[in-house]
Design a protein around this motif. Structure first.
Motif, PDB file in Angstrom:
ATOM      1  N   THR A   8       0.837  -1.210   0.000  1.00  0.00           N
ATOM      2  CA  THR A   8       0.000   0.000   0.000  1.00  0.00           C
ATOM      3  C   THR A   8       0.872   1.261   0.000  1.00  0.00           C
ATOM      4  OG1 THR A   8      -0.175   0.139   2.419  1.00  0.00           O
ATOM      5  CG2 THR A   8      -1.855  -1.169   1.291  1.00  0.00           C
ATOM      6  N   SER A  51      -6.821   5.324  -1.492  1.00  0.00           N
ATOM      7  CA  SER A  51      -7.452   4.480  -0.488  1.00  0.00           C
ATOM      8  C   SER A  51      -7.519   2.996  -0.885  1.00  0.00           C
ATOM      9  CB  SER A  51      -8.863   5.041  -0.288  1.00  0.00           C
ATOM     10  OG  SER A  51      -9.359   4.594   0.901  1.00  0.00           O
ATOM     11  N   PHE A  52      -6.790   2.158  -0.188  1.00  0.00           N
ATOM     12  CA  PHE A  52      -6.841   0.702  -0.397  1.00  0.00           C
ATOM     13  C   PHE A  52      -7.867   0.111   0.569  1.00  0.00           C
ATOM     14  CE2 PHE A  52      -2.631   1.681  -1.899  1.00  0.00           C
ATOM     15  CZ  PHE A  52      -2.299   0.691  -2.816  1.00  0.00           C
ATOM     16  N   ILE A  85      -8.567  -3.527   2.279  1.00  0.00           N
ATOM     17  CA  ILE A  85      -8.013  -4.881   2.372  1.00  0.00           C
ATOM     18  C   ILE A  85      -8.889  -5.724   3.295  1.00  0.00           C
ATOM     19  CG2 ILE A  85      -5.935  -6.232   2.801  1.00  0.00           C
ATOM     20  CD1 ILE A  85      -4.325  -3.950   2.044  1.00  0.00           C
ATOM     21  N   ASP A 106      -4.532   4.363   3.630  1.00  0.00           N
ATOM     22  CA  ASP A 106      -4.240   5.441   2.691  1.00  0.00           C
ATOM     23  C   ASP A 106      -2.832   5.983   2.959  1.00  0.00           C
ATOM     24  OD1 ASP A 106      -4.089   7.736   1.190  1.00  0.00           O
ATOM     25  OD2 ASP A 106      -6.209   8.242   1.481  1.00  0.00           O
ATOM     26  N   SER A 107      -1.953   5.810   1.978  1.00  0.00           N
ATOM     27  CA  SER A 107      -0.570   6.253   2.173  1.00  0.00           C
ATOM     28  C   SER A 107      -0.282   7.549   1.416  1.00  0.00           C
ATOM     29  CB  SER A 107       0.412   5.149   1.766  1.00  0.00           C
ATOM     30  OG  SER A 107       0.381   4.972   0.377  1.00  0.00           O
ATOM     31  N   PRO A 161      -4.440   2.536  -6.128  1.00  0.00           N
ATOM     32  CA  PRO A 161      -4.942   1.723  -5.015  1.00  0.00           C
ATOM     33  C   PRO A 161      -6.024   0.740  -5.462  1.00  0.00           C
ATOM     34  CG  PRO A 161      -5.648   4.007  -4.784  1.00  0.00           C
ATOM     35  CD  PRO A 161      -4.770   3.963  -5.972  1.00  0.00           C
TER      36      PRO A 161
END
Ligand code: EPU
Length: 420
Positions: free
Chosen positions: A32, A38-39, A41, A75-76, A224
């Motif tokens: 990520t 925004s991922f 998982i 979110d990175s 993402p």
């Protein structure tokens, strides 16, 4: 300190649901870092190692929200640090998985060197040499490795030994590098394939997943995604063996039988009845005494080192003599001394353990020394006559989600006792 008290000798019966795989979750969480946004998982296991990794991501500036039980939104976009501190890497070596994503995305990473580990020296030289071949400038200073590269470039990399996290790290690096990267003698573990598929969904161009040669065509454009962590094959294997240790009949649900082929072959040879009853369900049954089989750990698709300690418990009460050879890690027999406290007859000679099956194990206090050793002691407690007390639960909790609760629900007499 918490400990487990297990009263052995009770056959198991019922259904155990397998959680998401720790060793797939960790690299997928690291991935990520490669793209802002925004991922989502799903099926993230609630384990100490995952919590440690999430803490590391937060320290790097990543925002994390738990929306449902096992779903995380990550979110990175605000990634603003390139340093993985000693305190976190010391607790979990897999922290080194942030190395490549940080260099690839920020051009810079400062990651504490992990040092030794209970099961072996576990160097990370393949990760470092690979990054150097991709043009990163590396410096080792004050216990940290510092890596810098304006933009990594594709390279031809050969692994002397197929390394799981090494392949994962360099595959992530290659996704954002300029040009093509070839990873030869790459790891083929399902967790590597799962990471690769996530990266493909993110827009990476990867070929050869699940084979010895992975080819990655670099891009600048990753996005993402939403993805689901694969079921934990090591946890599933551990419960197959729990049925073998305690006797009885279990259904293992939410597993991928294909990921357990070699394990199933060996367990069947030992006399367990195992059937695939659905695409994601196995049924396992033990009646009577098991047969001794020889085991040699190998990279996937060979017999996994992460199930070596657990199968040793089955062999400890099997009919004859079994030779268990550990080829991956040089010091992964620390459970032997503890199993001997329960009456097992095991002799270690170099990289092999010679296990002579005894009729019964007898309960005793034992101390876990690493994650898989701790699972083996729980299985031994299920098999043994009398009461076994397993200490050192911090190891078990790193990689098994609610193991005591899952076993309790299928009839084991197991209690967690202690502070919390
Ligand atoms: N190796 C090197 N240099 C390197 C990397 C590896 O010499 O730079 C050697 C190791 O010392 C070892 C062999 O290569 O002898 C294979 O090690 P690998 O790199 O594959 O291990 P890893 O990536 O550090 C992962 C799992 C382990 C699992 C091994 C082997 C994760 C987070 N960890 O470790 O899981 O035992 O692969 O399958 O994926 C566990 O879950 O209990 C656990 C230890």
């Amino acid at each position: 300190m918490e400990y487990l008290e297990i009263k052995g000798g009770r056959a198991l019966s019922g259904t155990v649901r397998i959680s998401g795989a720790k060793n797939a979750a960790l690299p997928m969480l690291a991935a990520t870092l490669l793209a802002g946004g925004s991922f989502e998982i799903h099926q993230v296991p609630d384990l100490q190692d995952v919590r440690t990794f999430l803490q590391l991501l937060k320290e790097l500036g990543v925002e994390i929200e738990r929306t449902r039980d096992s779903t995380l939104v990550i979110d990175s976009s605000k990634l603003d640090s390139f340093e993985a501190p000693y305190d976190l890497v010391r607790r979990m070596r897999a922290s080194v998985l942030v190395l490549s994503p940080l260099v690839a995305r920020l051009g810079r990473a400062r990651v504490s060197l992990p040092g030794g580990c209970a099961i072996g020296a576990r160097p990370i030289d393949f990760h470092l040499k690979g990054l150097e071949l991709m043009g990163a400038k590396l410096e080792i200073r004050e216990g940290f490795v510092e890596a810098r590269a304006k933009r990594l470039k594709g390279a031809h990399i050969y692994f002397d030994i197929p390394s799981v996290t090494g392949t994962e790290n360099l595959m992530m690096a290659a996704c954002l590098a300029k040009g093509n990267t070839v990873l030869e003698n790459a790891a083929k573990e399902p967790e590597v394939v799962a990471l690769g598929k996530m990266l493909q969904d993110m827009g990476a161009k990867i070929k050869g997943l699940g084979t010895d040669t992975i080819v990655v065509q670099g891009t600048t454009d990753l996005r993402p995604v939403s993805c689901t962590i694969i079921p934990d094959r090591i946890e599933a294997g551990t419960y197959l063996m729990a049925a073998g240790a305690a006797g009885g009949e279990l259904v293992i649900e939410n597993c991928v039988p294909e990921h357990l082929e070699t394990v199933i072959i060996k367990l069947k040879a030992a006399g367990l009845k195992i059937k695939v009853i659905d695409a994601d369900k196995l049924k396992v049954k033990r009646r009577g005494r098991l047969r001794s089989v020889d085991i040699k750990t190998q990279p996937y698709p060979g017999f996994p080192t992460d199930l070596q300690a657990q199968i040793m418990v089955l062999m400890a009460t099997a009919g004859r003599l079994s030779v268990i050879t550990e080829t991956i890690f040089e010091n992964r027999f620390m459970h032997v001394a503890e199993l001997k406290r329960l009456g097992a007859d095991i002799r270690v000679e170099g990289r092999s353990a010679i296990v002579k099956g005894v009729k019964h194990l007898y309960g005793a206090p034992v101390m876990a020394t690493d994650l898989r050793a701790s699972a083996s002691l729980v299985l031994a407690g299920l098999a043994a006559k009398g009461t076994t007390v397993v200490q050192g639960l911090e190891h078990l909790d790193r990689g098994y989600e609610k193991m005591d609760e899952k076993l309790l629900s299928v009839g084991a007499r197991i209690r967690r006792i202690g502070d919390n």
